[in-house]
Design an enzyme around this catalytic site. Structure first.
Site, PDB file in Angstrom:
ATOM      1  N   HIS A 157       0.847   5.165   1.206  1.00 35.53           N
ATOM      2  CA  HIS A 157       0.175   6.207   1.990  1.00 35.53           C
ATOM      3  C   HIS A 157       0.234   7.521   1.206  1.00 35.53           C
ATOM      4  O   HIS A 157       1.300   7.897   0.705  1.00 35.53           O
ATOM      5  CB  HIS A 157       0.901   6.446   3.311  1.00 35.53           C
ATOM      6  CG  HIS A 157       0.931   5.273   4.243  1.00 35.53           C
ATOM      7  ND1 HIS A 157       0.098   5.170   5.328  1.00 35.53           N
ATOM      8  CD2 HIS A 157       1.715   4.166   4.270  1.00 35.53           C
ATOM      9  CE1 HIS A 157       0.371   4.044   5.987  1.00 35.53           C
ATOM     10  NE2 HIS A 157       1.348   3.410   5.364  1.00 35.53           N
ATOM     11  N   HIS A 193       0.851  -1.201   0.000  1.00 34.53           N
ATOM     12  CA  HIS A 193       0.000   0.000   0.000  1.00 34.53           C
ATOM     13  C   HIS A 193       0.873   1.232   0.000  1.00 34.53           C
ATOM     14  O   HIS A 193       1.975   1.223   0.523  1.00 34.53           O
ATOM     15  CB  HIS A 193      -0.961   0.009   1.195  1.00 34.53           C
ATOM     16  CG  HIS A 193      -0.284  -0.206   2.516  1.00 34.53           C
ATOM     17  ND1 HIS A 193       0.101  -1.453   2.948  1.00 34.53           N
ATOM     18  CD2 HIS A 193       0.093   0.656   3.474  1.00 34.53           C
ATOM     19  CE1 HIS A 193       0.679  -1.350   4.139  1.00 34.53           C
ATOM     20  NE2 HIS A 193       0.707  -0.082   4.476  1.00 34.53           N
TER      21      HIS A 193
HETATM   22  P1  AMP Z   1       1.825   0.346   7.358  1.00 36.17           P
HETATM   23  O1  AMP Z   1       2.362   0.648   8.732  1.00 36.17           O
HETATM   24  O2  AMP Z   1       2.547   1.074   6.277  1.00 36.17           O
HETATM   25  O3  AMP Z   1       1.709  -1.137   7.101  1.00 36.17           O
HETATM   26  O4  AMP Z   1       0.375   0.988   7.349  1.00 36.17           O
HETATM   27  C1  AMP Z   1      -0.777   0.307   7.659  1.00 36.17           C
HETATM   28  C2  AMP Z   1      -1.864   1.380   7.728  1.00 36.17           C
HETATM   29  O5  AMP Z   1      -3.105   0.757   7.537  1.00 36.17           O
HETATM   30  C3  AMP Z   1      -1.926   2.122   9.063  1.00 36.17           C
HETATM   31  O6  AMP Z   1      -1.796   3.513   8.825  1.00 36.17           O
HETATM   32  C4  AMP Z   1      -3.304   1.750   9.608  1.00 36.17           C
HETATM   33  O7  AMP Z   1      -3.913   2.827  10.274  1.00 36.17           O
HETATM   34  C5  AMP Z   1      -4.054   1.397   8.337  1.00 36.17           C
HETATM   35  N1  AMP Z   1      -5.127   0.404   8.495  1.00 36.17           N
HETATM   36  C6  AMP Z   1      -5.040  -0.835   9.035  1.00 36.17           C
HETATM   37  N2  AMP Z   1      -6.227  -1.474   8.970  1.00 36.17           N
HETATM   38  C7  AMP Z   1      -7.085  -0.615   8.345  1.00 36.17           C
HETATM   39  C8  AMP Z   1      -8.472  -0.677   7.985  1.00 36.17           C
HETATM   40  N3  AMP Z   1      -9.215  -1.766   8.245  1.00 36.17           N
HETATM   41  N4  AMP Z   1      -9.015   0.402   7.373  1.00 36.17           N
HETATM   42  C9  AMP Z   1      -8.278   1.492   7.119  1.00 36.17           C
HETATM   43  N5  AMP Z   1      -6.970   1.620   7.428  1.00 36.17           N
HETATM   44  C10 AMP Z   1      -6.389   0.587   8.042  1.00 36.17           C
END
Ligand code: AMP
Ligand code: ZN
Length: 139
Positions: free
Chosen positions: A103, A101
């Site tokens: 950001h 993903h």
């Molecule tokens: P990372 O640390 O780069 O793996 O980012 C994961 C991101 O996903 C974090 O910013 C979380 O807040 C976000 N996240 C995890 N689960 C969900 C969800 N069900 N819906 C929206 N965001 C999510």
């Protein structure tokens, strides 16, 4: 290809609802549930790739253009002054969900500092050696 145990596969393909900004054949773009700033979004491929190293070239080729599109919409709709693109790979780099993903984080005038580090001070020689070391392993 999907991974049945992966939450982002479920969200990207509409099995679990999420606040969706944009969707096409390859991606869903949602709002992060733990935002770093107002409007913090996540670009999710619909297929499962654990991280950047697993990403298909056809998808990686599209991601940056999509990020630019989302960022431009944020500037217009939210009035942010800039955006950060953040993309974590590996637990050591802060990745917590192992489905690629990107950001897209809106940044506002006078907002808090984030995505920063304390600069090191390597010598020119150290930099040259390091560049050579990394370059040797390019394939
Ligand atoms: P990372 O640390 O780069 O793996 O980012 C994961 C991101 O996903 C974090 O910013 C979380 O807040 C976000 N996240 C995890 N689960 C969900 C969800 N069900 N819906 C929206 N965001 C999510
Ligand atoms: Zn997945």
């Amino acid at each position: 290809m999907r991974d049945e145990t992966c939450i982002f596969c479920k969200i990207a393909n509409g099995d679990i609802p999420a606040a969706t900004i944009y969707e096409d054949e390859w991606f869903r773009v949602i709002l992060d549930m733990g935002p770093a700033s107002k409007g913090h979004a996540l670009i999710l491929p619909k297929d499962h790739f654990a991280d950047l190293f697993a990403l298909e070239e056809a998808i990686s080729e599209k991601v940056l253009a999509l990020a630019a599109k989302i960022g431009a919409a944020m500037k217009k709709s939210l009035g942010c002054a800039g955006i950060n693109l953040v993309q974590n790979n590996g637990a050591a780099a802060g990745q917590t969900v192992f489905h690629f993903h990107m950001h897209v984080i809106p940044r506002y005038e006078g907002g808090p500092a984030m995505v920063s580090w304390k600069p090191g001070s390597p010598s020119g020689e150290e930099l040259a050696e390091l560049a050579e070391q990394i370059g040797r392993d390019l394939v």
